[in-house]
Scaffold this motif. Structure first.
Motif, short mmCIF file in Angstrom:
data_model
loop_
_atom_site.label_atom_id
_atom_site.label_comp_id
_atom_site.label_asym_id
_atom_site.label_seq_id
_atom_site.Cartn_x
_atom_site.Cartn_y
_atom_site.Cartn_z
N LYS A 96 -8.04 12.72 -6.13
CA LYS A 96 -8.90 13.15 -5.01
C LYS A 96 -10.26 13.65 -5.50
N VAL A 118 -2.37 5.99 -7.43
CA VAL A 118 -3.21 6.58 -6.38
C VAL A 118 -4.46 7.20 -7.00
N SER A 149 0.84 -1.20 0.00
CA SER A 149 0.00 0.00 0.00
C SER A 149 0.88 1.25 0.00
N TYR A 150 0.35 2.33 -0.57
CA TYR A 150 1.04 3.61 -0.57
C TYR A 150 -0.02 4.71 -0.54
N GLU A 151 0.01 5.54 0.50
CA GLU A 151 -1.02 6.58 0.70
C GLU A 151 -2.40 5.94 0.52
N ASP A 152 -3.24 6.48 -0.37
CA ASP A 152 -4.56 5.87 -0.57
C ASP A 152 -4.56 4.83 -1.67
#
Length: 207
Positions: free
Chosen positions: A161, A158, A124-127
């Motif tokens: 947003k 990722v 995993s990395y950030e979201d």
């Protein structure tokens, strides 16, 4: 031939190396190629005498599905036109393996088919996710292939947003093709291969 490494420290070191590449400032990169799907930059590699390439583009899909198509597994051979075979040689955990794969000749076969044996790790990395790899000196080299070497490489994926159905995919690739090759041919092939990777991946995700 080296024995297989202990996967945990290698995975941790690999992840840290990729995160360091990911924090390199924009001013250190030079644009190598730009297409509607991706931009490719490069800078001199710290690992060998060639370049570290950075590729980036927005892909219309969720992070997990994109990474499923990139990391070692059945999807990759279906859509990646450069990859001609892939075998998982060892599996350590669900997210950690050693794979052997071969690539097609490039540039009218100036670059002959290559074989690689890579340690691969997905985390995993950030979201989102990071899938990364590094070549190992492991297994016999098959006839008719030159054994290439991937210095630390990886893909960060990722979700955007403001548009969760889209993901930002950023790759770092530094491949030592080895064999007697003009560096200019290698550089041309790398930039084009990375740009094509995005267009091929997008097509695969739509099917």
């Amino acid at each position: 031939m080296d024995p297989l490494p202990n996967p945990a420290p290698l995975a941790s070191k690999l992840r840290n190396t990729l995160i360091r590449y990911h924090s390199i400032g924009d001013g250190e990169w030079r644009v190598a190629k730009k297409t509607k799907d991706a931009t490719v930059w490069r800078k001199p590699s710290e690992e060998f005498s060639g370049y570290l390439y950075k590729a980036q583009g927005v892909v219309e899909d969720v992070t997990n599905r994109i990474v499923d198509h990139i990391c070692p597994g059945p999807y990759r051979l279906d859509w990646d036109s450069l990859m001609t075979s892939m075998d998982i040689m060892e599996t350590f955990e669900e997210n950690c393996c050693v794979m052997r794969y071969t690539t097609a000749g490039q540039l009218w076969n100036i670059i002959a088919p290559r074989e690689f044996v890579d340690f691969s790790y997905t985390t995993s990395y950030e979201d989102g996710l990071l899938t990364c790899g590094i070549s190992l000196d492991y297994g016999e080299v098959r006839p008719n292939f030159v054994r290439g070497f991937n210095h630390p490489c990886g893909w960060f994926c990722v979700p955007l947003k403001d548009s969760p159905g889209h993901s930002l995919l950023t790759g770092y690739i530094q491949t030592e093709l080895r064999g007697m090759l003009p560096q200019s041919a290698v550089d041309t092939a790398m930039s084009s291969t990375l740009a094509n990777f995005y267009s091929d991946l997008k097509k695969a995700l739509k099917t």
